[in-house]
Motif scaffolding. Sequence first.
Motif, mmCIF file in Angstrom:
data_model
loop_
_atom_site.group_PDB
_atom_site.id
_atom_site.type_symbol
_atom_site.label_atom_id
_atom_site.label_comp_id
_atom_site.label_asym_id
_atom_site.label_seq_id
_atom_site.Cartn_x
_atom_site.Cartn_y
_atom_site.Cartn_z
ATOM 1 N N LYS A 154 0.760 -1.138 -0.115
ATOM 2 C CA LYS A 154 -0.134 -0.078 0.035
ATOM 3 C C LYS A 154 0.754 1.325 0.087
ATOM 4 O O LYS A 154 0.483 2.284 -0.688
ATOM 5 N N VAL B 284 -9.355 -3.718 5.520
ATOM 6 C CA VAL B 284 -9.442 -2.358 5.697
ATOM 7 C C VAL B 284 -10.728 -2.035 6.530
ATOM 8 O O VAL B 284 -11.896 -2.586 6.099
ATOM 9 N N GLU C 81 -17.668 5.353 -4.780
ATOM 10 C CA GLU C 81 -16.482 4.691 -5.426
ATOM 11 C C GLU C 81 -16.910 4.197 -6.924
ATOM 12 O O GLU C 81 -17.944 3.746 -7.233
ATOM 13 N N GLU D 149 -7.075 2.706 -4.067
ATOM 14 C CA GLU D 149 -5.998 1.447 -4.258
ATOM 15 C C GLU D 149 -5.994 1.253 -5.665
ATOM 16 O O GLU D 149 -6.685 1.541 -6.658
ATOM 17 N N LYS E 59 -5.480 0.593 7.432
ATOM 18 C CA LYS E 59 -5.014 -0.558 6.424
ATOM 19 C C LYS E 59 -3.951 -1.323 6.464
ATOM 20 O O LYS E 59 -2.813 -0.870 6.874
ATOM 21 N N GLU F 135 -4.473 6.209 6.107
ATOM 22 C CA GLU F 135 -4.893 7.251 4.995
ATOM 23 C C GLU F 135 -6.070 7.893 5.261
ATOM 24 O O GLU F 135 -6.988 7.600 5.925
ATOM 25 N N GLU F 136 -5.974 9.286 4.783
ATOM 26 C CA GLU F 136 -7.356 10.263 4.945
ATOM 27 C C GLU F 136 -8.451 9.344 4.417
ATOM 28 O O GLU F 136 -8.425 8.878 3.206
ATOM 29 N N ALA G 47 -11.798 9.246 2.401
ATOM 30 C CA ALA G 47 -12.461 10.085 1.091
ATOM 31 C C ALA G 47 -13.717 9.654 1.369
ATOM 32 O O ALA G 47 -14.069 8.670 1.638
#
Length: 443
Positions: free
Chosen positions: A106, A157, A197, A291, A147, A190-191, A193
């Motif tokens: 990642k 995740v 999707e 990803e 993650k 990670e931020e 979002a």
Amino acid sequence: MKEKVLVVGGGGREHAIVAALQRAEAKVYAAMKNRNPGIARAAVEFAQVSETDVDKVVAFAVKAGVELAVIGPESPLEVGLADALRGKGIGCVGPSKAAARLETSKSFARELMDRHRIAGNLRFASFNDAKEAKDHIDDIDYQVAVKPVGLTGGKGVKVEGEHLITKADVKAYIDEIFQHKIGGAGVVLEERAEGEEFTLQVFCDGKDIVTMPLVQDHKRAYEGDVGPNTGGMGSYTDANHLLPFVRSGDKEEATRILKGVVGGLRTDGHPYQGIIYGQFMLTKDGPKVIEFNARFGDPEAMNVLTLFDGNFTEAAWGVAIGNVSRSKVSFKRKATVCKYVVPEGYGTVSKAGLPITVDEKAIAEMGAACYYAAVNEEEGKIFTGTSRSVGVVGLGDSIDAAETMCEAALKHVKGEALFVRHDIGRKELVQRRVDHMKQVRGD
Ligand code: AMP
Ligand code: GLY
């Protein structure tokens, strides 16, 4: 010329790849761990081997005299199967071990995007230590997705505000990842979002990419998008190759991001030859990268390959020899809806090992498609495994029409203790996505 092509993997994605190759008159050879009846029947010869047993797969390929290989899953890429096949002069749709880090690590993907100043990245930090990761949570003022750093089949995740409600939940999950070494023992924070999707898959020959229709997958196990994350319960595409909540400019932006990644990999000395799967979150600020996968998506491959209208063997050669072009790739302008028939309990504890029957003829007669996945053929009977069993794809001029066909086709799949997310592709669910996107955009 009738090429000998090896397909590695025994799931629904690989059955769809095999079907596309067959339409292009390739002679198919297969290496898979289960005996997938659709692939076994189509193949000139198959080896039932572990897909990560590089020596065995290569030996089989060499003995069969294959010229080209299409590698379905990520695990053989991670152990260098593409490098080993190329070493024997076999062309590959599937990146080298080094380039496959786009998926298998990642942090690799995020660092590559930062280094090459590629748009669409999210703030992130990776940690090898639980305490440092938890301290980071106290330092930041945004929500995160947690993650595990390595491969977890899309199931490791957890997102703050969805699966993890409080900061304490976030920290507890960080501890769990390190204690149980989930996905290796390293974590990326990670931020988060917010948006809807979508998936953009492309053929990539090392320099250029050719895009496929956009797809939306459904990761949650149960109807209404609840329950544990899975490998994907089903997916749909629209006739215009966008999605009802995606504008053409969004697809162009996602394509630019993927081109940036391909350029970055090339500059860094790891040219990428294979399929790239970009998972994007469409936010109010445009598409952000969730990803990358170094292969077709599963189920997404079943949507796009059912629509594939060119010569797939030629397209695959184009990828392998550095010469893929739009002229080799075309897709029918139809919508598709794919629903996976899975064993009851899939996502937690599957009720596996039960017989399943598929009336393939009836499904084909109505113009739908079906692909066998993690099932096993034994003495002429088909049995479910613990993962997804059969993917059924309906087509139509609209998502609604494709959904109706998919449901009609599903009636020809029978067995005990089976489960389907019937809401996938239904008007109500698609409308919910559209409304959600409007709300996110502030329209
Ligand atoms: P992945 O295995 O990375 O595809 O993640 C599984 C799912 O978690 C995705 O399909 C998203 O729904 C969600 N997810 C992952 N990363 C993020 C993020 N940064 N923000 C919001 N949701 C995310
Ligand atoms: N459907 C998501 C994946 O193939 O990873």
